[in-house]
Write an enzyme that holds these catalytic residues in place. Structure first.
Site, PDB file in Angstrom:
ATOM      1  N   ASP A  89      47.952  46.857  42.491  1.00  0.00           N
ATOM      2  CA  ASP A  89      47.748  47.298  41.112  1.00  0.00           C
ATOM      3  C   ASP A  89      46.455  46.694  40.591  1.00  0.00           C
ATOM      4  O   ASP A  89      45.943  45.713  41.144  1.00  0.00           O
ATOM      5  CB  ASP A  89      48.934  46.902  40.202  1.00  0.00           C
ATOM      6  CG  ASP A  89      49.121  45.403  40.066  1.00  0.00           C
ATOM      7  OD1 ASP A  89      48.931  44.679  41.070  1.00  0.00           O
ATOM      8  OD2 ASP A  89      49.440  44.933  38.961  1.00  0.00           O
ATOM      9  N   ASP A 120      39.599  42.666  43.130  1.00  0.00           N
ATOM     10  CA  ASP A 120      40.929  42.212  42.665  1.00  0.00           C
ATOM     11  C   ASP A 120      41.879  43.379  42.596  1.00  0.00           C
ATOM     12  O   ASP A 120      42.000  44.019  41.577  1.00  0.00           O
ATOM     13  CB  ASP A 120      40.734  41.556  41.280  1.00  0.00           C
ATOM     14  CG  ASP A 120      42.000  40.918  40.746  1.00  0.00           C
ATOM     15  OD1 ASP A 120      42.955  40.758  41.517  1.00  0.00           O
ATOM     16  OD2 ASP A 120      42.031  40.587  39.551  1.00  0.00           O
ATOM     17  N   GLU A 154      51.333  42.627  39.991  1.00  0.00           N
ATOM     18  CA  GLU A 154      50.780  41.278  39.838  1.00  0.00           C
ATOM     19  C   GLU A 154      50.069  41.133  38.507  1.00  0.00           C
ATOM     20  O   GLU A 154      50.187  40.110  37.822  1.00  0.00           O
ATOM     21  CB  GLU A 154      49.809  40.969  40.991  1.00  0.00           C
ATOM     22  CG  GLU A 154      49.466  39.485  41.127  1.00  0.00           C
ATOM     23  CD  GLU A 154      48.316  39.007  40.244  1.00  0.00           C
ATOM     24  OE1 GLU A 154      48.175  37.782  40.072  1.00  0.00           O
ATOM     25  OE2 GLU A 154      47.557  39.835  39.711  1.00  0.00           O
ATOM     26  N   ASP A 181      43.178  36.784  47.461  1.00  0.00           N
ATOM     27  CA  ASP A 181      43.130  37.272  46.073  1.00  0.00           C
ATOM     28  C   ASP A 181      42.429  36.238  45.190  1.00  0.00           C
ATOM     29  O   ASP A 181      42.689  36.134  44.004  1.00  0.00           O
ATOM     30  CB  ASP A 181      44.559  37.537  45.578  1.00  0.00           C
ATOM     31  CG  ASP A 181      44.591  38.252  44.233  1.00  0.00           C
ATOM     32  OD1 ASP A 181      43.599  38.932  43.899  1.00  0.00           O
ATOM     33  OD2 ASP A 181      45.602  38.119  43.518  1.00  0.00           O
ATOM     34  N   THR A 316      38.255  47.446   1.371  1.00  0.00           N
ATOM     35  CA  THR A 316      38.770  46.242   0.714  1.00  0.00           C
ATOM     36  C   THR A 316      40.286  46.209   0.787  1.00  0.00           C
ATOM     37  O   THR A 316      40.979  46.659  -0.117  1.00  0.00           O
ATOM     38  CB  THR A 316      38.304  46.206  -0.748  1.00  0.00           C
ATOM     39  OG1 THR A 316      38.549  47.485  -1.334  1.00  0.00           O
ATOM     40  CG2 THR A 316      36.828  45.871  -0.852  1.00  0.00           C
ATOM     41  N   ARG A 329      46.367  27.927  30.343  1.00  0.00           N
ATOM     42  CA  ARG A 329      46.337  27.724  31.793  1.00  0.00           C
ATOM     43  C   ARG A 329      46.915  26.352  32.060  1.00  0.00           C
ATOM     44  O   ARG A 329      46.531  25.364  31.409  1.00  0.00           O
ATOM     45  CB  ARG A 329      44.901  27.791  32.306  1.00  0.00           C
ATOM     46  CG  ARG A 329      44.249  29.137  32.138  1.00  0.00           C
ATOM     47  CD  ARG A 329      44.746  30.163  33.138  1.00  0.00           C
ATOM     48  NE  ARG A 329      44.301  31.507  32.780  1.00  0.00           N
ATOM     49  CZ  ARG A 329      44.496  32.577  33.538  1.00  0.00           C
ATOM     50  NH1 ARG A 329      45.144  32.481  34.678  1.00  0.00           N
ATOM     51  NH2 ARG A 329      44.077  33.758  33.146  1.00  0.00           N
ATOM     52  N   SER A 400      45.359  32.439  38.103  1.00  0.00           N
ATOM     53  CA  SER A 400      46.780  32.246  38.418  1.00  0.00           C
ATOM     54  C   SER A 400      47.328  33.361  39.293  1.00  0.00           C
ATOM     55  O   SER A 400      46.991  34.523  39.106  1.00  0.00           O
ATOM     56  CB  SER A 400      47.597  32.220  37.123  1.00  0.00           C
ATOM     57  OG  SER A 400      47.004  31.360  36.179  1.00  0.00           O
ATOM     58  N   HIS A 428      38.564  42.020  36.164  1.00  0.00           N
ATOM     59  CA  HIS A 428      39.144  42.246  34.820  1.00  0.00           C
ATOM     60  C   HIS A 428      38.081  42.709  33.810  1.00  0.00           C
ATOM     61  O   HIS A 428      38.406  42.893  32.646  1.00  0.00           O
ATOM     62  CB  HIS A 428      39.858  41.003  34.261  1.00  0.00           C
ATOM     63  CG  HIS A 428      41.048  40.580  35.059  1.00  0.00           C
ATOM     64  ND1 HIS A 428      42.088  39.837  34.523  1.00  0.00           N
ATOM     65  CD2 HIS A 428      41.387  40.793  36.356  1.00  0.00           C
ATOM     66  CE1 HIS A 428      42.993  39.600  35.468  1.00  0.00           C
ATOM     67  NE2 HIS A 428      42.588  40.170  36.586  1.00  0.00           N
TER      68      HIS A 428
HETATM   69  N1  BES Z   1      43.412  37.526  41.500  1.00  0.00           N
HETATM   70  C1  BES Z   1      43.729  37.068  40.201  1.00  0.00           C
HETATM   71  C2  BES Z   1      43.891  35.565  40.129  1.00  0.00           C
HETATM   72  C3  BES Z   1      42.646  34.784  40.307  1.00  0.00           C
HETATM   73  C4  BES Z   1      41.511  35.096  39.587  1.00  0.00           C
HETATM   74  C5  BES Z   1      42.615  33.742  41.165  1.00  0.00           C
HETATM   75  C6  BES Z   1      40.362  34.369  39.771  1.00  0.00           C
HETATM   76  C7  BES Z   1      41.484  33.016  41.333  1.00  0.00           C
HETATM   77  C8  BES Z   1      40.345  33.346  40.647  1.00  0.00           C
HETATM   78  C9  BES Z   1      44.992  37.736  39.725  1.00  0.00           C
HETATM   79  O1  BES Z   1      45.015  39.100  40.012  1.00  0.00           O
HETATM   80  C10 BES Z   1      45.084  37.596  38.231  1.00  0.00           C
HETATM   81  O2  BES Z   1      44.299  38.201  37.561  1.00  0.00           O
HETATM   82  N2  BES Z   1      46.043  36.830  37.724  1.00  0.00           N
HETATM   83  C11 BES Z   1      46.257  36.730  36.319  1.00  0.00           C
HETATM   84  C12 BES Z   1      47.651  36.295  36.046  1.00  0.00           C
HETATM   85  C13 BES Z   1      48.641  37.399  35.960  1.00  0.00           C
HETATM   86  C14 BES Z   1      49.995  36.823  35.619  1.00  0.00           C
HETATM   87  C15 BES Z   1      48.267  38.442  34.942  1.00  0.00           C
HETATM   88  C16 BES Z   1      45.363  35.695  35.709  1.00  0.00           C
HETATM   89  O3  BES Z   1      44.960  34.725  36.348  1.00  0.00           O
HETATM   90  O4  BES Z   1      45.055  35.882  34.526  1.00  0.00           O
HETATM   91 MN    MN Z   2      44.383  39.454  41.910  1.00  0.00          MN
HETATM   92 MN    MN Z   3      43.732  40.098  38.451  1.00  0.00          MN
END
Ligand code: BES
Ligand code: MN
Ligand code: MN
Length: 456
Positions: A89, A120, A154, A181, A316, A329, A400, A428
């Site tokens: 996803d 990603d 994820e 990832d 307004t 985090r 994460s 992202h």
């Molecule tokens: N692949 C990422 C995590 C990541 C990003 C690891 C950058 C190391 C470096 C993963 O797909 C992700 O975006 N995780 C989210 C958390 C999830 C619960 C939405 C995150 O880290 O915001």
């Molecule tokens: Mn990822």
């Molecule tokens: Mn991600």
């Protein structure tokens, strides 16, 4: 060149065309309108796993998006069982107007492929699929026993995968989990990521009067939810970047001197970092370096904020509601549920009587660390060195992957985070990309890694 590398080299153009096909499927997990596309991506992966010769391929339906499973377990009982995890996803594309090309029409430029999900995580899970192909086509077997599990949720916090793992312990039983990832520390510098931060995601809604009001008629007499919300947010972090929520740091494991020394040895150019982001100054927790702040210390950020009039020109209005999305985090040994409670308690404590405040816990995940003396990490070091010709560095990432901790708790399997992204891949964000050299070297590394794992 090894037979496997020759195979990869000979087929690299086809691999790229297939990846493009994968990237054309808009499998955005958090948008209802893309539910069928998420399904389509799962089916596409299933077909590709079948093409490369994987077995017991199955799509497991969940209450949300499907889980794709496959295995190939003929390496013998004396060889480890490796579970390869990843997600198919992707994040939403907004703000779409900032993309140089449509997000689901992959473009190759300057040795990079641009598309949502390229780094990603579609490009990275495809590294594994093609590594399996390289082995199965060249040698008709795999050096280790492999199970793969690819999920489609994820990016929305894996709401159904935890339960699936609990209910399918036998199916997923494995010695190690391998995940691509994450990122490399730097281009050309192979890296082992040995820790990820956890996450606690909250929403705060502030309600004032029962309807939007004329800010001339009522302004000054009734509290404004946007003003009240801004004050609340302002009390979450002080000027030293310290989080002010009572008890927030209680469970944080102090950074060891040895680890801090290692961080200090990582190449890091603060000026370059600022230049790349076009900022004139940095901000973070006092007493810690930037590397520590973004990977090994907890933090809090507002991720979205709304309320009042956002259209063109002026209006307004004294709005009835305002809200914010706020994430924290986390680091070992913080627990997202406990932090959510502390957050809510603190907000309720500081909230004024003049507005109603609703706090909701959206989702969370535990932080994770893998001991660097684990044999599977040592094997990864060898594979990275073989592919990149350079000794890898160890570092932690601030992002994460909440399910990593579940793999450890339920299956007892340590996670090896073998990432090939780069920090400027724009994951992202608009114009997400994946470096094609990393894609091909990734396939070579992973192919060799499976071999190295057969020796541990
Ligand atoms: N692949 C990422 C995590 C990541 C990003 C690891 C950058 C190391 C470096 C993963 O797909 C992700 O975006 N995780 C989210 C958390 C999830 C619960 C939405 C995150 O880290 O915001
Ligand atoms: Mn990822
Ligand atoms: Mn991600």
């Amino acid at each position: 060149m090894s037979e496997l590398d020759k195979y990869i080299d000979k087929n690299k153009n086809r691999f790229l065309e297939e990846l493009k096909e994968f990237l054309r499927i808009p499998s955005v997990s958090n948008e209802e309108k893309h539910a069928d596309d998420v399904k389509k991506a799962a089916n596409w992966l299933r077909d590709k796993l079948a093409d490369v010769g994987m077995e017991n391929i199955k799509i497991y339906e969940t209450d949300g998006h499907p889980i794709v499973y496959a295995d190939h377990l003929h390496a013998g009982n004396d060889k480890p069982v490796i579970l390869v995890y990843g997600h198919y996803d992707v994040q939403p594309v907004d703000p779409v107007e900032l993309w140089n090309a449509p997000p689901f029409e992959p473009v190759v430029k300057d040795g990079k492929i641009y598309a949502r999900g390229s780094a990603d995580d579609k490009g990275q899970i495809y590294i594994h699929v093609k590594s399996l192909e390289a082995h199965l086509n060249t040698n008709k077997k795999l050096p280790v026993n492999i199970k793969v599990i690819f999920e489609g949720e994820e990016e929305i916090g894996s709401p159904n995968l935890g339960k699936f793992i609990l209910n399918n312990k036998e199916l997923l039983k494995s010695d190690y989990v391998v995940i691509s990832d994450t990122s490399m520390y730097e281009k050309g510098l192979p890296s082992i990521c040995y820790g990820l931060r956890g996450l606690c995601f909250m929403q705060v809604e502030v309600t004032g009067p029962n309807r939007d009001l004329h800010s001339g008629t009522y302004g000054g007499g009734v509290d404004n939810p946007i003003n009240a919300l801004a004050k609340l947010i302002n009390q979450l972090k002080d000027n030293d970047g310290k989080i002010m929520i009572d008890g927030f740091y209680d469970d944080v494991v102090k950074l060891a001197k040895k680890e801090r020394d290692e961080f200090a040895r990582l190449p890091f150019d603060e000026k370059k970092y600022m230049k790349e982001l076009e900022v004139d100054g940095l901000f973070g927790e006092k007493g810690y370096t930037t590397i520590e702040r973004v990977s090994a210390r907890p933090t809090l950020d507002c991720n979205g904020i709304w309320g009042g009039y956002q259209g063109q020109g002026a209006k307004t209005v004294l709005p009835s509601v305002a809200g914010a999305k706020i994430s924290m985090r986390l680091v070992p040994n913080q627990n997202p549920e406990k932090i959510a409670e502390l957050f809510e308690k603190y907000i309720k404590k500081i909230a004024p009587k003049s507005v109603k405040v609703k706090v909701t816990y959206l989702h969370g995940g535990m932080p994770s660390v893998t001991a660097i003396d684990t044999p599977a990490i040592k094997a990864a070091v060898k594979a990275l060195k073989n592919a990149f010709g350079v000794e890898p560095v160890y570092f932690k990432e601030g992002g994460s992957i909440p399910i990593v901790n579940t793999f450890k708790e339920v299956l007892g399997a340590d996670a090896i985070l073998l990432g090939f992204g780069l920090s400027d891949d724009n994951i992202h964000s608009p114009n997400e990309k994946f470096d094609l050299e990393n894609f091909y070297k990734g396939i070579s590394t992973v192919t060799n890694y499976y071999e190295e794992l057969s020796k541990i």
